[in-house]
Design a protein around this motif. Structure first.
Motif, PDB file in Angstrom:
ATOM      1  N   GLU A 151      31.335  41.927 -45.136  1.00 40.71           N
ATOM      2  CA  GLU A 151      30.180  42.628 -44.585  1.00 40.71           C
ATOM      3  C   GLU A 151      30.613  43.889 -43.838  1.00 40.71           C
ATOM      4  O   GLU A 151      29.782  44.680 -43.408  1.00 40.71           O
ATOM      5  CB  GLU A 151      29.418  41.702 -43.623  1.00 40.71           C
ATOM      6  N   TYR A 185      23.361  54.943 -49.356  1.00 40.96           N
ATOM      7  CA  TYR A 185      24.559  54.099 -49.315  1.00 40.96           C
ATOM      8  C   TYR A 185      25.777  54.993 -49.494  1.00 40.96           C
ATOM      9  O   TYR A 185      26.013  55.539 -50.571  1.00 40.96           O
ATOM     10  CB  TYR A 185      24.487  53.066 -50.434  1.00 40.96           C
ATOM     11  N   LYS A 212      24.805  53.028 -44.209  1.00 38.59           N
ATOM     12  CA  LYS A 212      23.858  52.249 -45.006  1.00 38.59           C
ATOM     13  C   LYS A 212      22.492  52.298 -44.323  1.00 38.59           C
ATOM     14  O   LYS A 212      22.339  51.828 -43.198  1.00 38.59           O
ATOM     15  CB  LYS A 212      24.351  50.804 -45.141  1.00 38.59           C
ATOM     16  N   LYS A 220      24.479  40.783 -54.154  1.00 40.76           N
ATOM     17  CA  LYS A 220      24.575  42.208 -53.864  1.00 40.76           C
ATOM     18  C   LYS A 220      24.752  43.024 -55.140  1.00 40.76           C
ATOM     19  O   LYS A 220      25.711  42.823 -55.891  1.00 40.76           O
ATOM     20  CB  LYS A 220      25.752  42.458 -52.917  1.00 40.76           C
ATOM     21  N   GLU A 221      23.840  43.958 -55.346  1.00 42.73           N
ATOM     22  CA  GLU A 221      23.911  44.800 -56.537  1.00 42.73           C
ATOM     23  C   GLU A 221      25.176  45.646 -56.553  1.00 42.73           C
ATOM     24  O   GLU A 221      25.744  45.905 -57.628  1.00 42.73           O
ATOM     25  CB  GLU A 221      22.685  45.711 -56.608  1.00 42.73           C
ATOM     26  N   GLU A 222      25.661  46.072 -55.377  1.00 42.14           N
ATOM     27  CA  GLU A 222      26.870  46.890 -55.335  1.00 42.14           C
ATOM     28  C   GLU A 222      28.099  46.132 -55.821  1.00 42.14           C
ATOM     29  O   GLU A 222      29.133  46.731 -56.123  1.00 42.14           O
ATOM     30  CB  GLU A 222      27.110  47.432 -53.920  1.00 42.14           C
ATOM     31  N   LYS A 254      20.935  50.697 -53.809  1.00 44.43           N
ATOM     32  CA  LYS A 254      21.284  49.346 -54.246  1.00 44.43           C
ATOM     33  C   LYS A 254      20.298  48.349 -53.642  1.00 44.43           C
ATOM     34  O   LYS A 254      19.638  48.626 -52.649  1.00 44.43           O
ATOM     35  CB  LYS A 254      22.708  48.974 -53.807  1.00 44.43           C
ATOM     36  N   ASN A 256      19.736  44.047 -52.522  1.00 50.04           N
ATOM     37  CA  ASN A 256      20.322  42.734 -52.228  1.00 50.04           C
ATOM     38  C   ASN A 256      19.221  41.686 -52.209  1.00 50.04           C
ATOM     39  O   ASN A 256      18.211  41.847 -51.511  1.00 50.04           O
ATOM     40  CB  ASN A 256      21.022  42.717 -50.874  1.00 50.04           C
ATOM     41  N   LYS A 307      23.574  35.922 -50.207  1.00 47.97           N
ATOM     42  CA  LYS A 307      23.199  37.258 -50.661  1.00 47.97           C
ATOM     43  C   LYS A 307      23.750  37.508 -52.062  1.00 47.97           C
ATOM     44  O   LYS A 307      24.896  37.149 -52.363  1.00 47.97           O
ATOM     45  CB  LYS A 307      23.739  38.328 -49.709  1.00 47.97           C
TER      46      LYS A 307
END
Length: 251
Positions: free
Chosen positions: A230, A160, A132, A197-199, A169, A171, A195
């Motif tokens: 995480e 990613y 990442k 998170k788009e993922e 992506k 966040n 957070k």
């Protein structure tokens, strides 16, 4: 001080805003050891945060900071500890103090593990390769009177990889740190890091931490984490548990 002049008296500074604003993040600290309350899993981390220098530009402090950390996932058994996963993280930050209470943090970072290459394999686990690379931007407000901070930010992950490239992506990140009782040598505090998170379709992941900070160098705390792991090896795994730990912020 002249434009761009290095303040040599503050090369190794202890900035209240820069290195203390996001302690609610479950992975924030220089050295730490935390343990799950529902299993025999331990999560040690080792690293260093190095403030390289501070310069003054038009009466605004600009700080350059490098962070390097190693995160681990271990299990204690009859024969000792078994290392399941290990991750490496490094990032550089440029942090600009707008006022005594307001700062901007801009950074670039890298997190990865290579379990297939390192041959760290948990029983019944198929190791993946995880990378990442990202940019971070934060706006931080620090309240001097109450020794507390709030922040908001965005992390843009431009590379990613979870075995294969899953695309860029983003966040969204929000958090706070409140010292609700401050004494000469210790503080009782509550902190949180949230957070989106788009993922994971912008579903939330939150860590809430409360404990005691002694001389602003070491913390003993309890955490509640609810959200996606995480740890890159457990990408997509949903976690809902308490864990406790010791965190050293001296480096």
């Amino acid at each position: 001080m002249l434009l761009g002049e290095v303040d040599t008296n503050k090369v190794f500074f202890n900035s209240k805003i820069n290195n203390k604003f996001n302690i609610g993040d479950s992975r924030y600290s220089s050295f730490s050891i935390s343990k799950s309350t529902v299993s025999s899993r331990y999560y040690p981390a080792f690293g260093v945060s190095i403030p390289l220098m501070r310069i003054n530009v038009l009466n605004h402090n600009v700080d350059f900071i490098i962070n390097a950390l190693n995160y681990n996932d271990m299990k204690m058994g009859i024969g000792g500890f078994t290392l399941y996963t290990t991750e490496y993280h490094v990032n550089g930050n440029l942090q600009i103090s707008i006022t005594n209470n307001l700062a901007i943090s801009l950074g670039k970072g890298h997190t990865s593990h290579h379990l297939l290459d390192d041959a760290i394999i948990e029983e019944k686990m198929t190791p993946n390769n995880f990378v990442k690379d990202f940019y971070n931007a934060y706006l931080i407000y620090y309240n001097q009177k109450y020794k507390s901070s709030i922040y908001g930010g965005y992390s843009y992950i431009f590379h990613y990889l979870v075995d294969k490239n899953i695309g860029a992506k983003g966040n969204l990140i929000l958090g706070f740190n409140i010292n609700y009782l401050s004494k000469k040598h210790y503080d009782l505090y509550l902190a949180s890091d949230l957070k989106f998170k788009e993922e994971h379709d912008f579903k939330s992941s939150v860590n809430i931490q409360t404990g005691i900070a002694i001389n602003k160098k070491i913390r003993f705390a309890v955490n509640y984490y609810n959200g996606y792991s995480e740890n890159g090896q457990y990408f997509g795994k949903y976690i809902n548990e308490f864990f406790f730990g010791t965190y050293i912020d001296a480096f």
